[in-house]
Design a protein around this motif. Sequence first.
Motif, PDB file in Angstrom:
ATOM      1  N   PHE A   6       8.151 -10.431  -2.583  1.00  0.00           N
ATOM      2  CA  PHE A   6       8.441  -9.098  -3.101  1.00  0.00           C
ATOM      3  C   PHE A   6       7.395  -8.121  -2.583  1.00  0.00           C
ATOM      4  CE2 PHE A   6       9.729 -12.289  -6.189  1.00  0.00           C
ATOM      5  CZ  PHE A   6      11.085 -12.014  -6.262  1.00  0.00           C
ATOM      6  N   PHE A   7       7.835  -6.904  -2.301  1.00  0.00           N
ATOM      7  CA  PHE A   7       6.907  -5.904  -1.771  1.00  0.00           C
ATOM      8  C   PHE A   7       6.959  -4.592  -2.548  1.00  0.00           C
ATOM      9  CE2 PHE A   7       7.476  -8.814   1.717  1.00  0.00           C
ATOM     10  CZ  PHE A   7       6.177  -8.966   2.190  1.00  0.00           C
ATOM     11  N   ALA A   8       5.868  -3.848  -2.415  1.00  0.00           N
ATOM     12  CA  ALA A   8       5.742  -2.470  -2.916  1.00  0.00           C
ATOM     13  C   ALA A   8       6.021  -2.387  -4.414  1.00  0.00           C
ATOM     14  CB  ALA A   8       6.621  -1.543  -2.090  1.00  0.00           C
ATOM     15  N   VAL A   9       6.838  -1.404  -4.825  1.00  0.00           N
ATOM     16  CA  VAL A   9       7.023  -1.168  -6.263  1.00  0.00           C
ATOM     17  C   VAL A   9       7.649  -2.381  -6.945  1.00  0.00           C
ATOM     18  CG1 VAL A   9       9.293  -0.031  -6.069  1.00  0.00           C
ATOM     19  CG2 VAL A   9       7.769   0.566  -7.952  1.00  0.00           C
ATOM     20  N   ARG A  11       7.112  -5.568  -6.174  1.00  0.00           N
ATOM     21  CA  ARG A  11       6.017  -6.527  -6.367  1.00  0.00           C
ATOM     22  C   ARG A  11       5.200  -6.147  -7.612  1.00  0.00           C
ATOM     23  NH1 ARG A  11       1.120  -5.481  -5.063  1.00  0.00           N
ATOM     24  NH2 ARG A  11       1.687  -3.882  -3.570  1.00  0.00           N
ATOM     25  N   GLU A  12       4.907  -4.846  -7.724  1.00  0.00           N
ATOM     26  CA  GLU A  12       4.097  -4.400  -8.862  1.00  0.00           C
ATOM     27  C   GLU A  12       4.820  -4.589 -10.188  1.00  0.00           C
ATOM     28  OE1 GLU A  12       1.077  -1.019  -7.130  1.00  0.00           O
ATOM     29  OE2 GLU A  12       2.706  -0.412  -8.447  1.00  0.00           O
ATOM     30  N   PHE A  76      12.745  -5.857  -1.285  1.00  0.00           N
ATOM     31  CA  PHE A  76      11.872  -4.677  -1.328  1.00  0.00           C
ATOM     32  C   PHE A  76      12.690  -3.396  -1.473  1.00  0.00           C
ATOM     33  CE2 PHE A  76      12.052  -6.480   3.065  1.00  0.00           C
ATOM     34  CZ  PHE A  76      12.828  -5.522   3.704  1.00  0.00           C
ATOM     35  N   VAL A  79      12.494   1.553   2.642  1.00  0.00           N
ATOM     36  CA  VAL A  79      11.185   1.705   3.282  1.00  0.00           C
ATOM     37  C   VAL A  79      10.774   3.176   3.397  1.00  0.00           C
ATOM     38  CG1 VAL A  79      11.519  -0.453   4.526  1.00  0.00           C
ATOM     39  CG2 VAL A  79      12.170   1.705   5.629  1.00  0.00           C
TER      40      VAL A  79
END
Lengths: 82, 160
Positions: A6-9, A11-12, A76, A79
């Motif tokens: 998971f990436f970026a928001v 992931r958070e 994700f 982009v």
Amino acid sequence: MIKVLFFAVLRERLGTSEVAVEDFHGSTVADLIQHLEQRSLKWHQELASQDVLAAVNQQLVSHTYVIEAGDEVAFFPPVTGG
Amino acid sequence: MQNVKIHVYEANFDVGEEYRYLADDAKFGAVVTFTGLVRELQSGKLTAMTLEHYPAMTEKALAAIVSEAQERWPLGRVTVIHRVGRLTLNEQIVFVGVASAHRNAAFAAAEFIMDFLKTRAPFWKKEHTNDGDYWVTAKTSDEQAAQRWQANKDALDNEG
């Protein structure tokens, strides 16, 4: 086993950058999303969004793409580089 | 890929040095370069931003975009540099440079690469402001900019 990143928001909000999925018997990216949504209400809310993009083995794919054992799947938000 | 330089890293880049590399081939008489910088928000509250990426995928995605540009236009050297990590106001973020025999192809290819970089390459910006930190959300206008190239291609294919 499938490695899921998971990436970026995303992931958070999920509080993790990577999970291993052992017991996935579906076939497509959409099936995997449904499987992960069962983890909790939060996972359901974050992954149910239309905006979640998917990559399999580092290539953008549609949610109908068929996943194989050993694949690296990443989820994700749209982009925003450049 | 021959003549293609793709870099993703934290360090800054020197536009002059990149230009000299692109221009150093007499077969190509046109060089177009684009540099993107960290821009102040309308609120005036931006202090910095952090660029996150998907390391295993980033360079592959950029290479695929450049390769598609090479199929559409006859290109010489092509350079794409994208920085990651924390960047402050007015710092350089991205560089796209394209050499070609003539200006039309060089302009078009540079714009094409930027449009697809902004919509297909796995980078995400988080803005740090005096009011807190916010993830940047994708713009519909960026997606439309990328899609018009598909429309252009369809029109050309139909003419052919």
